[in-house]
Motif scaffolding. Structure first.
Motif, mmCIF file in Angstrom:
data_model
loop_
_atom_site.group_PDB
_atom_site.id
_atom_site.type_symbol
_atom_site.label_atom_id
_atom_site.label_comp_id
_atom_site.label_asym_id
_atom_site.label_seq_id
_atom_site.Cartn_x
_atom_site.Cartn_y
_atom_site.Cartn_z
ATOM 1 N N VAL A 188 0.839 -1.204 0.000
ATOM 2 C CA VAL A 188 0.000 0.000 0.000
ATOM 3 C C VAL A 188 0.870 1.249 0.000
ATOM 4 C CG1 VAL A 188 -1.638 1.331 1.380
ATOM 5 C CG2 VAL A 188 -1.988 -1.114 1.049
ATOM 6 N N ALA A 189 1.943 1.253 0.787
ATOM 7 C CA ALA A 189 2.825 2.426 0.844
ATOM 8 C C ALA A 189 3.508 2.670 -0.498
ATOM 9 C CB ALA A 189 3.868 2.237 1.942
ATOM 10 N N SER B 156 2.458 1.692 -3.447
ATOM 11 C CA SER B 156 1.434 2.082 -4.415
ATOM 12 C C SER B 156 1.053 3.542 -4.255
ATOM 13 C CB SER B 156 0.198 1.200 -4.256
ATOM 14 O OG SER B 156 0.518 -0.137 -4.466
ATOM 15 N N LYS B 157 0.917 3.972 -3.016
ATOM 16 C CA LYS B 157 0.577 5.374 -2.768
ATOM 17 C C LYS B 157 1.724 6.286 -3.195
ATOM 18 C CE LYS B 157 -1.706 8.116 0.680
ATOM 19 N NZ LYS B 157 -2.242 8.165 2.023
ATOM 20 N N GLU C 184 1.569 6.585 -6.939
ATOM 21 C CA GLU C 184 0.436 7.374 -7.405
ATOM 22 C C GLU C 184 0.609 8.861 -7.125
ATOM 23 O OE1 GLU C 184 -3.229 6.135 -5.756
ATOM 24 O OE2 GLU C 184 -4.370 7.730 -6.696
ATOM 25 N N LYS C 185 1.017 9.206 -5.889
ATOM 26 C CA LYS C 185 1.016 10.606 -5.485
ATOM 27 C C LYS C 185 2.399 11.186 -5.221
ATOM 28 C CE LYS C 185 -3.595 10.295 -3.581
ATOM 29 N NZ LYS C 185 -4.443 10.487 -2.410
ATOM 30 N N ILE D 269 4.006 9.286 0.710
ATOM 31 C CA ILE D 269 3.285 8.229 1.420
ATOM 32 C C ILE D 269 2.299 8.818 2.409
ATOM 33 C CG2 ILE D 269 3.545 6.265 2.971
ATOM 34 C CD1 ILE D 269 6.278 5.796 1.681
ATOM 35 N N GLU E 22 0.257 12.064 3.466
ATOM 36 C CA GLU E 22 -0.199 13.360 2.964
ATOM 37 C C GLU E 22 -0.271 14.363 4.112
ATOM 38 O OE1 GLU E 22 -3.751 13.187 0.640
ATOM 39 O OE2 GLU E 22 -3.249 11.180 -0.037
#
Length: 91
Positions: free
Chosen positions: A73-74, A76-77, A80-81, A84, A86
């Motif tokens: 998840v980390a 992938s985030k 994407e952004k 990790i 925000e």
């Protein structure tokens, strides 16, 4: 005997996954390979647990699963952004 064959198959697949982590053409391929390595580690611990006829390693399986999920998840985030965690400075 089948457990040893399964362990050999998992080790062979892990060699391919390590190759994908090192030579992966994209970051997403490397993240998927890392997630698959986590799943392979879970299967190795499960097979060893069956081989030794003990349930003492179930917590280890759970811990590896949680760490693999959080890592995936980390990554992938981050893909994407670009970050990790925000930070919302408007609040």
């Amino acid at each position: 005997m089948l457990i040893y064959i399964a362990l050999g198959g998992v080790f062979i697949s892990m060699i391919g996954l390590f190759y994908r982590v090192i030579k992966g053409p994209s970051i997403a391929d490397r993240v998927i390979a890392l997630d698959s390595i986590g799943i392979s580690l879970i299967s190795i611990v499960g097979l060893v647990s069956v081989l030794l006829r003990t349930s003492d390693y179930l917590e280890v399986i759970l811990l590896i699963g949680i760490l693999a999920f959080i890592g995936t998840v980390a990554f992938s985030k981050f893909i994407e952004k670009g970050e990790i965690i925000e930070r919302d400075r408007n609040k």
